[in-house]
Every structure is written in C-alpha cells, then in structure tokens.
Design an enzyme around this catalytic site. Structure first.
Site, PDB file in Angstrom:
ATOM      1  N   ASP A  71       0.685  -1.232   0.025  1.00 45.64           N
ATOM      2  CA  ASP A  71      -0.078  -0.043  -0.572  1.00 45.64           C
ATOM      3  C   ASP A  71       0.658   1.253   0.058  1.00 45.64           C
ATOM      4  OD1 ASP A  71      -2.252  -0.726   0.222  1.00 45.64           O
ATOM      5  OD2 ASP A  71      -3.141  -0.970   2.207  1.00 45.64           O
ATOM      6  N   ASN A 124      25.797 -36.604  21.776  1.00 43.42           N
ATOM      7  CA  ASN A 124      24.660 -36.058  21.215  1.00 43.42           C
ATOM      8  C   ASN A 124      23.771 -35.459  22.378  1.00 43.42           C
ATOM      9  OD1 ASN A 124      24.821 -37.767  19.596  1.00 43.42           O
ATOM     10  ND2 ASN A 124      23.092 -39.170  19.546  1.00 43.42           N
TER      11      ASN A 124
END
Ligand code: ADP
Ligand code: MG
Length: 915
Positions: free
Chosen positions: A339, A742
């Site tokens: 716009d 991990n």
C-alpha cells in the site's frame, strides 16, 4: 447478569428477533449508550470470557507424549533394560539418566516454544468496538459481555451474537454459519414469526460472521459457548490444527528414511558380526551404538525452536506471525506489493490547498503533527470572503466520520486520517461541527468503499428536505457530476469546466498531494430503501478539491534501498491518483524518473498475456480495485515470484489469502483482513515488512546451519563406527559415549545455533529459490567432508592408542577427541560460507559459554571417579587433555581454511565476470 440468575438462564434460548429492540435492551439492563465499565467488568467476572472452548489446547502431556514417539527412545529403553538384566547396573542407570535428561530438555524446549507461539496468537486476537459509558471503546473480543452494545462497520468481525439496534446499508457475510455465500442484509425491524431459520434472522448478527458492507449497532444477547457458533463449535473442533511448515514436513519424512537406513546398517553389521563369531551381547550393544550414532535426535525440535525464537524476535519488531509456515516463505520473498497510504507514507495528512470556483486557497499551519496533536493556528486568510469555499467546507464537514477529541489538552483525530485532515481544514475556515449538526442532522450514510472510492452522507436540512454530501476521488466523482458551483452560483458543467478541474487535480497530484473532490445534491426521496448509491450518486454539483500532503516515511526509503540490494522488487499498489502515486514512488526510489504507472482501468483492458508482459516492468499501480489486486498477485505468481502482499480493507482479503505471504496492517487494517493474513504489521510501517523478510532469511539460515551441524556430527560418528566394525577392531564408542556426545556436545550448542543472531549481511544476497531443498549439493558435501575429517582424527587417535594401551584407554581418548572436535566445530558452524574470523565472536556469547562449560564438564568427568565409572573412561592427564584439544581442533581449522579459500575463489570468479 450472572449465568446463575434464573431469569437469565431461562432466557438463554429466547427468540430475540421477535421482540422490539427496546425490550431487548431493557431485558439486559442496557442503556442506549452502553454499559458502564464497572458493570461490564462485573459481568465479565460472572459470565467468563467470550471465547469458544478449544478442542485441543497445547497440552503438556501431549508434548511429553510426543517425546516418546521416536524409535531411538525405545531402542535405548530396551538397551537399558537388557543391560540391567545382564547385571550391568551402571550401564542401565546411565542410559536411563540420559534418556530422562534428553526427554526433559526436549520437553521443556518444545513446551516453551509452543507457549510463546500461543501467546503470539493471543496478541493477534481480534478486537471489537463496544459502547461503554457512552463512548466507543476498542476492547479484545474476549471481553465482550452480554448487554454490551457492539459497534461495527464493513470489515469488522462480529464477535458475539447480538440483536441489531441500528443498521446503515448493513450486510453480513454469514457463510461460516449458514453456508450462504451472498452477504445477508440486516436491519433492526421486528420479525414477528415464532420460528425463523438462522439465515433469515435479519435483525440478528452472529459470532464468527463478518460485516461485508455498511455499519450498525447491536446489543449482545449471547457470548462464548452460548452463541449459535458455540453450539456448533463442538462439531467443528478443527479450530487449531497443528501447523507444520514445509520444512518440518520434509524433515519428518527424512527422519523416517534415516531410521530405515539405520536399521539396514545395523542388520548388516549384525550379520557380519555373527559370521565372525562375535558374542551376541557385544553385537547387540554395537548395534545399539550404531543406531544412536546414525539417528540424529531432535531435528524437528530444532526447527520448532528456531521458528519460535525467530517469531518472538519478529514480534518485538512489530511483525506478528499468524501462520508458522509464513516464516519460511518470508525468507524467499522476491516481490513485496505494498500500500502507499500509511505504509510507505506517514499516514498523517495535512490539507495544504483548497480549490473551489476557480480559485485556490493556501491552508497554513499543521493539520496534526505526527504525535497526533492538532494545531489550530493555521488560517485561510481569504476564507471569509469566499462563498464557494464556505460551501466546500460544509461538504467536508457534513460528509465526515472523523472526530476531534481533546485528551490531556492535546487534540487528537479519531477515525480515517484522510477525513481527519479534511475536518481540520474545514474548521480552519471558521465553521464548527456543532453548527453543522444543529442545522443539518445526519439522516443516512452510504459508506466509503475503496472500490467506489467515495463516501456519501445524507442530512436533513432545516426545511425538511434531504441533501447528500459526497467526498471522493475527484476523477471518479467528476463522472457523476453534471453541475458545478461557480462564483456566480450553480450552473451546468461544461467540458471546459471539466477540463479545468481535471487539470487542477493533475497539477496538485504531481506535487505528491492526495486530492479529494467534494460534491452535493438535493435528494427528493426520504425512503431509506431508495437511498442507494445508484439512486443518490448522480447529477451531482461539483464543489471543489482538497489537496493534502502525506509525507513519505523516512525509514521507507532506506528499507526500499535494502530491498534493491537484497534482490527484492517493491511494487506500490494504491487507490490513489496515478500522479500522486508516481510522485511518491519517485521520492522513495520505487520508480525511476521515466517509469510510468498503470491504472486499474488500463489493467482491466489488458489480457492475461499482456499483463504478464508488463508485470516485471511496472512498479506502480494506481486507482486499483480489490479485483485488480488479485489479478496483479496472480500474474506475479505466474511469473514465478514469491509475493508478499499488504492490505487493509475488507475487499483486500481475497488478495491477501492468495498471496504467498498475506500481510495485514495492524492499525488501519480491518479485522477481516487480519484474520485472512499470514502476518500482521502492528505499526503499519513498510520497513517492518522488510525487517520481517530479513528475519525470515535469518531463521532459515539458522535452521540450515543447525541441521548441518547435527547431521555432520552424526556422519562422523557413523563413519568412525562402521570403519572400525568393518576392519574388525573393537567398537570405538560405547552407547553411553554416543549418548554423551549427542547430549553434551551436540545438543546445547545446536540450541545456541538455532537461536543465533542474524547475520547483518543477510540482505545482501538475492532471495533463495523457494523450490530449493535445504540439503543442496553444498550442504551434503560439507556434511560429508566434516564427518570424514572428525572420523579420521578420532580414528587415528583410537588406532594409535590401541597399539600402545588398553581398549578402555583407546576408547577414552577417541571419545575425548571427538567431543572436543564437535565442540570447537560449533563456532565454525555459525556460518556456512564465512570463516569464523569474519563472524563477530561475541554476538553469540551463549554458544561460547556452553562450549566452555561442556569442555570443563568433560575434563572433570575424567577426574571424577563416579562419572568415570558411568562413562567407562580412564583418566586422562592434563597434558594429554591439551594435546587432544589441539588434535580435536584440526577438523575445525581445516574447515575454516576451506571456507576462506572457497570464498576467495567465488570473489575472484565474480570479479572476472563483472570485469
Ligand atoms: P489509498 O488509501 O491507497 O489511496 P483507498 O482504496 O483507501 O486507497 O482509497 C481510494 C481513493 O478513495 C483515495 O485515493 C481517495 O481518493 C478516496 N478516499 C479515500 N478515503 C476516503 C474517504 N474517507 N472519503 C472519501 N474518499 C476517500
Ligand atoms: Mg486508504
């Protein structure tokens, strides 16, 4: 009124439609000016919030349950039980602790992520306007109580069930409730029948529907689960479906492939071991190790967390993400359609020129300053002498829904900024609103709509006749005018008059002024049924023009330059005049001096093929309708662009839905557009959109590098393990070691990478191809090279130690070197193409801390006997520790040098091309 009140409970299912509006008001103890704030608060505590019960909330158990969906967890549980049965109590406990820690971390992180996303959803929850103490107040829709008077207009959502009290050309879209796609007309008249179908209750409005046109008031008769929507909500239940992003879906299927591949490898090594005559128990433990090495835990969790962190960061910068997949698409946006008014411009307008009967009047002084203050010292010196100017001012005031209110001594405008500016300008001529309201009370209104581009207010004059006052886009308005107000009174409009007015309009528009025209007409009917736009808006008397200035936003210019650098095209789409649009576009750098605009009418004349031809060249669209917007979007998409599209009006919802990223304006946007949007910009500012795109790119980068870090780690472990097993060496890493890696070395740094700060240079590259896979050739190459390097380093250490010492010592050393290598590598993992020395080191201090703590913890584990027992490690001397740290840094150093070389060769090949 409390729910426990017997009279109320009995009335719950009453047919409000067959009672007089006044009777309904009395029933709920409501005055025509609404409830008092205290009464409303009392009712809210008694009746509860106006919200539907959701079928499935973010349930902590649900998230906990999800943690156990992974196959790995079950492999581990089995391993732990087996170890216990075989008397390896330490192993069993260690594995169990690791499982608990892992699920604990996974659970808290996911829970946090879900909660933050839920809180965001609340922030973008709909607002509603109600009358409280006689004034219109905007409140969260959940705070509506029975007896409230709901005030609504086109684009608003109806947030509870109500009996219509007032309606002006009111139409509601009730398809959500009745399935009827044509908007239903509404008016306050009593419907005497006993039983009326939902779709025919013309004097009722219902929760979950929206206002398609017009405006009105209604008194609320039911909220929350007592509404018509509430009674079917239990059937709907799909309110909150889990929203997975395309990436998450891909990762899920990738995860499944990995699991099967792992099972294959495990089966193979198991068979090999059997052939070699290995002990079954050892084989089993080896298989568990391999499985743990191969399956990267929490890929999907990492994505969730990266998205959640990013979304929170975006919220702090005024961009509320409503649909999670939007974040990913944002990063690949290649065209932003925006716009003009209020987004590229400040949206605070000041009338500079009034023009009527051939003369222009300078308007001095401010309209209202950016802090909302209205200054009245401005004057129009000639005002008292011009009768036509007075007439113009009357139209400006008579057709105006803005209000001026004084708050703490400062005047503020409430309502549409365009109308606010017109109001202030008209007041500067010396007229007052009170005078207008007294002389000509309001009778009817045909609301503004950005496709019609005009608003009409009909007033009753002192002599009882009706008169229509119209403000709107001059070119559109002029087509409806047959007469003109000249110095000597009203006369037929000649072609010359028309040309003069259009020329004046163009002249003002070229100075970047937003120009509105004004007209009036005497109306001969009093029947509101006949007061339609078609019946009223013709044969108008043209009165004059108002030119207002709406300065471009300063930030917008920089943001547009950023887009250009980032390979993103900015397209202005506005309802304003082409000359105004082009003037502003040039000031902002959207259009160059020889670029032309395309108007809605020109667009309508083009075929789809013709539109496709000019879609790349056109950056300014003016005087567009909502339908035009939809066509522009479709053409851009057909041209393979990833399109972000802003909108504010009701009519914009289809275009917003159709765009890849629909963006609604938080302040000026209607509730309907907000609900259709993927993202809401709370400050209506264009630069916020650009910031959101940058965030989107950054989030994608974070996800990619975190995945790469985790996957490369797993590749390394897997290579080391398979190589050793194939050669016939004892397994280098036990399950507990792999779990430790991990958890300690990969987990926390990965979380830090997922939440890494965004590279300030993300906006210097062209947008990513939206069809590109995250694991492209480069990704896989880096992953394999990294895995190979770490595996080689660890293998060499393991091999050397096996020659000179025990298997335990060899494992400890291999394990340690792998841990160090992984931790150090995380610094380099922050960028896939920049060597570590080009990344500001302390921009991710969390990562630094996490790595230091992990290294310290690991060193401590080698000197603590209990931990050592758990980890099955021997002690490592400090000197050896340092040596291992140095060896562990080899993959990291090689990788960074590789990046630097690659970067240099890209630079030189670029300069060869450009030179
Ligand atoms: P934009 O705000 O980008 O100009 P809109 O669709 O909102 O686009 O408005 C289209 C045109 O309608 C405006 O250019 C103006 O001429 C006219 N207009 C806008 N607001 C009003 C209003 N409140 N009353 C009358 N006319 C209006
Ligand atoms: Mg507008």
């Amino acid at each position: 009124m409390p729910l426990t009140d017997p009279t109320f409970a009995a009335n719950k299912n009453s047919n409000w439609y067959n009672r007089e509006a006044d009777a309904v008001l009395t029933e709920f103890g409501t005055m025509i000016d609404g409830l008092s704030a205290e009464e409303a608060a009392r009712r809210l505590t008694n009746d509860g919030a106006n919200e539907l019960k959701e079928g499935k909330r973010t349930n902590p158990f649900h998230i906990l349950f999800r943690q156990f969906k992974s196959i790995l967890i079950w492999i581990l549980i089995a391993a732990s039980i087996l170890s216990g049965v075989l008397g390896e109590v330490f192993d069993a406990i260690a594995i169990l602790i690791i499982i608990l820690l892992n699920t604990g971390i996974g659970f808290t992180e996911e829970f946090k992520a879900e909660k933050s996303i839920a809180s965001l959803r609340k922030m973008s929850a709909p607002q509603a306007k109600v009358l409280r103490d006689g004034k219109i107040a905007s409140i969260p829709a959940t705070n509506i109580v029975i007896g409230d008077i709901l005030v609504f207009e086109a684009g608003d959502l109806i947030a509870a069930d109500g009996r219509v009290l007032k309606a002006v050309a009111l139409k509601c879209n009730e398809s959500a409730l009745t399935g009827e796609s044509i908007p239903a007309e509404k008016n306050p008249g009593v419907l005497p029948q006993e039983e009326i179908a939902l779709g025919d209750r013309k004097n009722m409005v219902f929760m979950g529907t929206s206002v398609a046109a017009g405006s009105g008031h209604a008194v609320i008769v039911a909220t929350a689960m007592n509404t018509e929507l509430g009674s079917i909500a239990l059937l709907l239940q799909e309110v909150d479906k889990e929203q997975k992003t395309p990436l998450q879906i891909k990762l899920d299927s990738f995860g499944r492939i990995l699991v099967w591949a792992t099972l294959g490898i495990v089966a193979f090594s198991f068979g090999l071991g059997l052939l070699r005559g290995m002990n079954i128990l050892d084989l089993f433990m080896t298989s568990v190790s391999l499985a743990i090495a191969a399956v990267p835990e929490g890929l999907s969790v990492v994505v969730t967390i990266a998205l959640a962190l990013g979304v929170m960061r975006m919220a702090r910068r005024h961009a509320l993400v409503r649909k999670l997949p939007a974040v990913e698409i944002l990063g690949s946006t290649s065209v932003i359609c925006t716009d003009k008014t209020g987004t590229l411009t400040v949206g605070e307008m000041t009338v500079r020129v009034l023009h009527s009967a051939g003369s222009s009047f300078e308007v001095s002084g401010n309209g209202y300053s950016p802090d909302g203050e209205v200054k009245f010292e401005g004057k129009i010196p000639d005002a008292p002498r011009s009768e036509s100017l007075r007439e113009l001012a009357i139209v400006l005031l008579a057709c105006n829904n803005a209000q001026l209110v004084q708050k703490e001594g400062i005047w503020n405008v409430i309502g549409d900024p365009t109308e606010g500016a017109l109001l202030v300008a008209a007041l500067k001529t010396g007229l007052t609103i009170e005078q207008i309201e007294k002389d000509m009370p309001r009778y009817f209104e045909i609301p503004f709509d950005s496709d019609r581009k005009r608003r009409t207010v009909i007033r009753k004059m002192l002599n009882g006749a009706l008169k229509a006052f119209i403000n709107g886009a001059p070119d559109v308005l002029l087509e409806k005018c047959t007469k003109v107000l000249a110095t000597d009174g009203v006369r037929e409009m000649t072609d010359v008059d028309r040309q003069e007015i259009l020329a004046q309009n163009t002249m003002m528009a070229k100075q970047a002024l937003r120009v509105l025209g004004s007209a009036y007409r005497d109306v001969d009917t009093v029947s509101t049924d006949l007061l339609s736009a078609d019946n009223v808006e013709h044969d108008l008397v043209f009165v004059g023009l108002s030119g207002m200035y709406d300065p471009p936003r300063k930030e917008a210019k920089d943001a547009i330059a950023k887009c250009v650098a980032a390979g993103i095209r900015v397209v202005m789409i506005t309802g304003d005049h082409p000359d105004t649009a082009i003037a502003i576009a040039r000031e902002l750098g959207i259009a160059s001096s020889d670029d032309q605009s395309l108007t809605g009418i020109e667009l309508d004349k083009k075929s789809d093929a013709e539109l496709l031809q000019c879609i790349r060249k056109t950056s300014v669209y003016a005087r567009v309708t909502a339908g035009n917007k939809l066509r522009i979007i479709r053409a851009l998409k057909a041209d393979h662009a990833v399109v972000a599209m802003t909108g504010d009006g009701v009519n914009d919802a289809p275009a917003i839905k159709d765009a890849d990223i629909g963006i609604a304006m938080g302040t000026s946007g209607t509730e309907v557009t907000k609900q259709a949007a993927d993202m809401i910009i709370t400050d209506d500012n264009f630069s916020t959109i650009v910031a959101a795109v940058a965030e989107g790119r950054g989030i994608y980068d974070n996800i990619r590098k975190t995945l790469q870090y985790l996957l490369a780690g797993n590749t390394g472990e897997l290579l080391l393990m398979t190589a050793s097993v194939l050669i016939g060496l004892p397994v280098p890493l036990l399950p507990i070691h792999l779990l430790w890696i991990n958890l300690v070395t990969d987990g926390p740094p990965a979380l830090c990478l997922a939440g890494d700060s965004i590279d300030p240079e993300v906006m210097k590259n062209p947008p990513r191809n939206s069809s590109e896979n995250i694991a492209n050739g480069n990704f896989i190459l880096t992953m394999i090279v990294t895995g190979f390097l770490t595996a080689t380093v660890a293998f060499c250490v393991y091999w050397y130690m096996l020659q000179t010492g025990t298997v335990e010592a060899a494992r400890t050393y291999a394990f340690t070197v792998l841990v160090f290598a992984e931790l150090l590598r995380s610094f380099g993992a922050r960028s896939t193409d920049k060597p570590v020395w080009q990344i500001p080191f302390f921009s991710n201090s969390k990562l630094f801390i996490v790595v230091c703590v992990s290294i310290a913890l690991h060193v401590w584990s080698q000197h603590n006997t209990i931990l050592g027992k758990f980890l099955k490690t021997t002690s490592v001397s400090f000197f050896d520790g340092f040596l291992l740290l140095a060896i562990g840094s080899i993959p990291f150093v090689i990788l960074e040098i590789w990046k630097a070389v690659r970067q240099k060769s890209i630079c030189t090949s670029k300069s060869v091309v450009s030179g």
